[in-house]
Design a protein around this motif. Sequence first.
Motif, PDB file in Angstrom:
ATOM      1  N   GLY A   1      34.148  93.558  26.054  1.00 21.23           N
ATOM      2  CA  GLY A   1      33.003  93.177  26.858  1.00 21.23           C
ATOM      3  C   GLY A   1      31.889  94.188  26.620  1.00 21.23           C
TER       4      GLY A   1
ATOM      5  N   GLY B   1      33.393  89.976  28.760  1.00 15.20           N
ATOM      6  CA  GLY B   1      34.408  90.849  29.356  1.00 15.20           C
ATOM      7  C   GLY B   1      35.684  90.861  28.544  1.00 15.20           C
TER       8      GLY B   1
ATOM      9  N   LEU C   1      33.696  87.634  32.784  1.00 15.85           N
ATOM     10  CA  LEU C   1      32.520  88.415  33.178  1.00 15.85           C
ATOM     11  C   LEU C   1      31.358  87.434  33.373  1.00 15.85           C
ATOM     12  CD1 LEU C   1      31.799  91.491  33.513  1.00 15.85           C
ATOM     13  CD2 LEU C   1      30.740  91.320  31.259  1.00 15.85           C
TER      14      LEU C   1
ATOM     15  N   GLU D   1      26.501  90.081  35.651  1.00 12.50           N
ATOM     16  CA  GLU D   1      27.063  91.385  35.250  1.00 12.50           C
ATOM     17  C   GLU D   1      26.856  91.596  33.737  1.00 12.50           C
ATOM     18  OE1 GLU D   1      30.327  89.517  37.206  1.00 12.50           O
ATOM     19  OE2 GLU D   1      31.222  91.501  37.476  1.00 12.50           O
ATOM     20  N   TYR D   2      27.095  90.503  32.970  1.00 13.49           N
ATOM     21  CA  TYR D   2      26.896  90.550  31.526  1.00 13.49           C
ATOM     22  C   TYR D   2      25.450  90.966  31.212  1.00 13.49           C
ATOM     23  CZ  TYR D   2      27.425  89.038  26.626  1.00 13.49           C
ATOM     24  OH  TYR D   2      27.489  89.009  25.254  1.00 13.49           O
TER      25      TYR D   2
END
Lengths: 589, 589
Positions: free
Chosen positions: A205, A231, A244, A248-249
Amino acid sequence: MKNFIKDLNEKIMILDGAMGTEIQKRFEDPGINPELLNITQPDLIKSIHRDYEKAGSNIITSNTFGANGYKLEKSGYSVEEVVSRGIKNVKESTNAYCALDIGPIGVLINNDTKYDFDFAYGIFKEQIIAGRDAGCDLVLIETMTDIYEAKAAVLAAKENSDLPVICSMTLQENGRTLTGTDIVTIVSILESLGTDVIGLNCSFGPDEMIPFIEEMVKYSSKNIIVQPNAGLPKMIDGVTVFDLGPEEYASTMARIKDLGVNVLGGCCGTTPDHIRAFKDNIKDFSPTEVVKKDYTFVSSSTKTIVVDGIAIIGERINPTGKKKLKEAIKNHDLEYIAGLAKKQEKEGADILDINVGVPGIDESKTMEDVIMEVSKHSTLPLQIDSSDYDAIENALRKYNGKAMVNSVNGKQESLENILPLIQKYGCCVVGLTMDDDGIPGKSSERFDIAKKIVEEAEKYGIERKDIFIDCLTLTASAQQEDVFDTLVALSRVKKEIGAKTCLGVSNVSFGLPERDLLTTAFLTSALAMGLDAPIMNPASESSMDAIRAFKVLKNIDRDSADYIEFYKDTSRTTKETAEKPIPESEMTL
Amino acid sequence: MKNFIKDLNEKIMILDGAMGTEIQKRFEDPGINPELLNITQPDLIKSIHRDYEKAGSNIITSNTFGANGYKLEKSGYSVEEVVSRGIKNVKESTNAYCALDIGPIGVLINNDTKYDFDFAYGIFKEQIIAGRDAGCDLVLIETMTDIYEAKAAVLAAKENSDLPVICSMTLQENGRTLTGTDIVTIVSILESLGTDVIGLNCSFGPDEMIPFIEEMVKYSSKNIIVQPNAGLPKMIDGVTVFDLGPEEYASTMARIKDLGVNVLGGCCGTTPDHIRAFKDNIKDFSPTEVVKKDYTFVSSSTKTIVVDGIAIIGERINPTGKKKLKEAIKNHDLEYIAGLAKKQEKEGADILDINVGVPGIDESKTMEDVIMEVSKHSTLPLQIDSSDYDAIENALRKYNGKAMVNSVNGKQESLENILPLIQKYGCCVVGLTMDDDGIPGKSSERFDIAKKIVEEAEKYGIERKDIFIDCLTLTASAQQEDVFDTLVALSRVKKEIGAKTCLGVSNVSFGLPERDLLTTAFLTSALAMGLDAPIMNPASESSMDAIRAFKVLKNIDRDSADYIEFYKDTSRTTKETAEKPIPESEMTL
Ligand SMILES: [Zn+2]
Ligand SMILES: [Zn+2]
Ligand SMILES: [Zn+2]
């Protein structure tokens, strides 16, 4: 007219994300070759491309990852059919740059099998010609786990198209590819081949990728591409998922961009939402300026020597004056030669010279075989040492690494034959300060030849940092008045030209008693005057002693750590050291 | 106004010939002191002066050769009376330059007797003050057989008058003076003292003098005076006669002038006819231009080290960290110290450092005694190493040679105290690249201090060739990052300033194992970068090995003659040399 390279200098480029994930969402059974969907379900594929473009991608990857002759062998479709339809699907559905996607062949390249370097090259060549003819805008070689296979792919792209070439490798947790290549070696080899954009994708990730990206940015002089997975993979109900989420990515991708990565996309598990999220997160689309690094790399497939201290070039695989080695070369006794390599590595060599110049052999074939065998037994980068241009070219092509070539010289014929090879294979080269009139005695004339070589090389785009000028050691018993001129020329080459320097030192003492003493004094003098790479016998204790000591003096061996480790238990004492040392407080000034 | 120095630059100067021969012709019994005739027979003496002026002399020598306090002691006349009348006789009879003639005292100078250096100085001082007060135009010290006595005379002239000083030595057939001084050492010592004209007289006829004159011309940067006898002496009827006639004399004198001698005259047996003959023989009276030579001389009374290769300064007579030597100095054990000198000379030192810095001793007296004792047992020139200005000055004054002084540094107080001594005694000096802020780490700052020292020294007329910059060796175990900067600074001092360099090398390895290895690598590196004078322990085999080897590489040891001689029988062999050497025809390029 689209101009990818120009655009790259002006804005952050956004690739698309995973193809597989999207296909699974939209179509039940992709079968063994999802690439066949290019033909059987073109609208499905086009809808995915379109969704990525809408999400913000300005490079769309064709659905051709496995569309190669090896994987399609029993599919009933030709590579040309699958690839051209794949490219067509991108071009008919989007206005983005169309990247011909090329993944690994699916079988390990091994020169001892039929799946050898030439086989790999042929596979990639077929894909590239198909993609080129179908009108792709660039070549994206990705998820590569073997730098040798990547080399075949990049060479095939360069030799069969004028397209920009991106090559992205996949790492294991230890920071090396499956076949053991570390980041600096990835940089060294891919850049040597003229790859336009290099990078990393898959496996991790975005968070896990950061330290590896930092290292790549430190060494690379090219634009960098990064395409992490969504992720780390998790097994849920027996299925691998990447969980993920887009937000968040996106936040980590913004950090990655700030590290200096100008080409960003997604790999396994990423979706148009991931692309959209991180594109929306980018405030400033001006790319980070790519800084040309000044490192001199010489690499095997698993080890890179950064020549910024002293690189010892082991001289022993050279049959001149060595009866036993001559016989071994004639008899194709590769184990004997590999033994010399192992021995020199153990003794402390950093690079191995490979010279198989014996009359009556097929030098090109022998050189290739020796290089392959030595590479199995030693991790050290190699110096291809030959006067046979074909042998050099073949060796450079087949070598799994960034080699040095020994040598070019100031003769027009040598410059014209060698420099194009150096340019093409991006290797380092030794430049001998001699020309049609032989080796000049005076340092100024040797300097002039060095300058000519460097200037000619620059016409081919070969940088000074990749040129090792050899000012040529003379024999004190024959040409004493010119011996020191070699070092004067060397010093000027370093200071005034800024090229690297190498020098074979042992000839200096030929014909005189206590040869080691003279050779070591000459070696030490040369190091003091700036020698980067002595070509020498690492079995010579006094020369190795001198190098260890010099590394302390030049602050290469920090805190004298290696020196102390090596000598702490030696029982050698001399009159001087046996004396009570002077207390520091009392030292005279 | 007469200006001798200016005239000297514009025309050939002609001295007179013998006084004794002429007196014998004109007066039956000159008695013990022919100088008393100045008072008893002034007209006779004046007639001789007049005849010489008529013959063409433009320098007339006063009849004061033996008019010194030692020879006149029981004559009933004072030096002042005889000398002043001698000068008066010249001035009243001619318009030529009047040279105060000073010959040897008549007793060997020996510091172990009452006829020591101070005695000699006092004798000459008395003569010079008398001559100066009587109005002589220059001082002519001649027929000197002892350079130490000549030094006392020149110093007395310089310290007690502003008169131009000529000093002319007399050689034996072996080309050395009676006390063993060779030509280059005569040049070195007399020029160091600021003598205006140096040369040779007596002993030989003009033909025999030629090789000696050639050597003097080669080394000297001053005007040269030559006054040969009228041939070699012959015994005829129990009387010594010189029978080279005016014509033959004149033809050789013309050749001598062509060698570059600008001040010419006659010695024993020459007459006004000789002077007339050779003056008539001179076609062109423009003097040969005096070429400043670039030699760096360091001299004992019998040996000069010309620093143009590598001069090893033996470091062992320095009590720092040496308990036994400390005791020897405290106990005035001069034999022990002289033993260290002999040992170092045997081991290959070229110059000996003398440091007697032990607390609680009279350093000035001890330094003088050590220098005198060492000079008896070793022929090597000495380096006066002290931080006590009085000790340095006394040593320079008493030393029979041209010394080096260790050291001056960049501090104002050091420059102001040391440089005037260097100027006055014309010695070489070591300049340490440190100042009030200590030793700077960076090479550029050390270079700057070196430049400051050289520029300050030049204000005193001290030439770069006589300055040895010591860029100061740091200890790798403490200041590794700056160790190599010493050598970078050294290299710049050589190239950009053109001063000489010296360096104590052994401190570099303090606190690390295998010290010899590090010290030798540092020494060799320093030599490669231009070190002229390592300050080292000549008992260190590895350092001496390195120097012998380096002299081959730098073509100092021509044809490797010394190297081959030293090592031809050594049984040392190493793996490398044990191998079959590469035939020259097969050597790789
Ligand atoms: Zn992936
Ligand atoms: Zn005489
Ligand atoms: Zn004695």
